[in-house]
Design a protein around this motif. Sequence first.
Motif, short mmCIF file in Angstrom:
data_model
loop_
_atom_site.label_atom_id
_atom_site.label_comp_id
_atom_site.label_asym_id
_atom_site.label_seq_id
_atom_site.Cartn_x
_atom_site.Cartn_y
_atom_site.Cartn_z
N GLU A 449 0.83 -1.20 0.00
CA GLU A 449 0.00 0.00 0.00
C GLU A 449 0.86 1.25 0.00
N SER A 467 -7.27 1.01 3.31
CA SER A 467 -6.88 0.60 1.97
C SER A 467 -7.67 -0.61 1.52
N GLY A 476 -4.46 0.03 -4.47
CA GLY A 476 -5.73 -0.31 -3.85
C GLY A 476 -6.89 -0.02 -4.76
#
Length: 579
Positions: A449, A467, A476
């Motif tokens: 992420e 996320s 994401g």
Amino acid sequence: MRRKSFYIFLSLLLTGFTNLAKSEALSQTHIQSFEGEVEVMGPKDTSGKPAQMQRVLSASDTITTGDHAYCVVQIDADNLFRIKQNSNVKIEKIWEEVQKPDGSVVQEYRVHLAKGELTAKLNAIPHQSQFDVTSPVAIAGATGTVYNVKVDPETLRTVVSVLNHEVFVESQNEPQKTTVLKTFQQVEVAPWRNAILEVLGWGDPAETLLEPQDKPEEIEIYSLGQGVSKEEAKTQALEKLTRLILHLRMKNSKTLQDWLNQNPDLTPKIYTLINQAEIIRTTPLVSKGENSKIRTLFQVEIRLPLTSLLEIIPEPLQGVRRSIFPLSQEEYFSKFGRPFQKTILEKAWKESPASFLKTLEQMTLSSGKTFKDTLAQNEKIKAAVQKLVRNTSIDEIEYFSDGSLMISLKIPGKEIVQSLTSITGNIYGENYFSAPQALNFENFKNSLEIKSLALENGKPKILHAQSAPFNASGEGGDSENNLSSVENSITPVDQNLYKEQFQPARTQTHPLGTDFITQPKEPSGIVESNGGENQSIEQPSAPTHTQPSPSPNLPDRERERERPNLPVPEQNSRDRQNR
């Protein structure tokens, strides 16, 4: 005289430039972005104050995040770290000169993570500088990398995971316990008094007890997850699928997890494949909690074709003969019979001591030395480990449609030290320090992420507070198009939810004894939503299957190809028929 004055002037000028550069560097540390409840408390503050965009941060400032909140701190134009929800982070040093044991001097940026989770993305920190994240039990330092640190505030368990480059990890106040984590590796540090070591034992039927093997292209692996949101349910399903896949055996009898620990470079391929597992059903559940409060849960069902896994692993798998999906204890007994279950349970139980010994052997005692290096093949240690495992009750049993099962034992660290110190001497120190191992699925996803978080002109390009599941590129995104349509009526409770409500209480008797199965707990009230009328699920009766089943009564092939018969508590089926 003039020349001397000139040098004095030049020295003052350079000192001024140095101090100015340092002052500018300090002022660059600021809150880049945040969402949710985020507070900052300075050294002279008596309480936290709401965070503000672009607020300049100083040494001794503490940042606290609440539920579903995050805060991104930008160190300078190229480096940042993100603080996740329910975290507490104190900035201790901002490029402060520190002399190392070897006499070298570095500029250190140090933050202390008391609880929660922090991910650092270091693209280009200054020359001869180091970024450190400390916890109550560990220090994780890097000069340029993406890595994640997670701290449990109750146990102080600290997990450091690395997505690229290297991170140096040291046990707090135990400089002899160190390791260097490489790409796609992680390590765990925890006080022995709080450490819990999980032992897994896998039992699978002998080939003579099974029907002929299906074609590989017909075999699929299924998993179920449940959560308060579709994203959380999917994440749980993916983690359970990962756990199952990593404990499949390869041709050389090693598990896929063993292979990843030795070859972490394969990690992103396998985890990206798992993340792409097909969602075949998303279903709303309704739970009645305390004070009869109703809350909505979601159940996600996913599947992964075996052929896609075989394409990326280096050696063939063994023992995978049919599609695998989770079963409840009652369903397992119904399909295979209790005598069959006892045979497979014994197989898993016998494997557990060897699995636990392997975990201990890889444990770090000092830099470059492990438990195995120190005590090699000591028969007394083997006997003590076996006794320790035998005296531990099974924490959980997972049943699968191919007749296999997995047992989980959780052994307290303090019991390990007490059992082995008389044989080995006091070599354990204050903290348990695991060997570097392959990154787990959750940490891989979390680190991706922030790796995908690009900086444009000093500002984050992509950012999500909560996320969504990442795709193959690591970005994401929660798209309804990726989910199958939600049905109006509830389907049977999944295995994980079933265990929460009805799983038999743990027993201290030997797991293979006659008293192993006890009466189930009272249900807390899982209800279905059907036409606006809520109806509680009745408590299932204790398993009563006693007839032997010499060969598994596996499900019909055509029905299994369409969709497996996932866990169905018997009372659920009767309730639907009555309605």
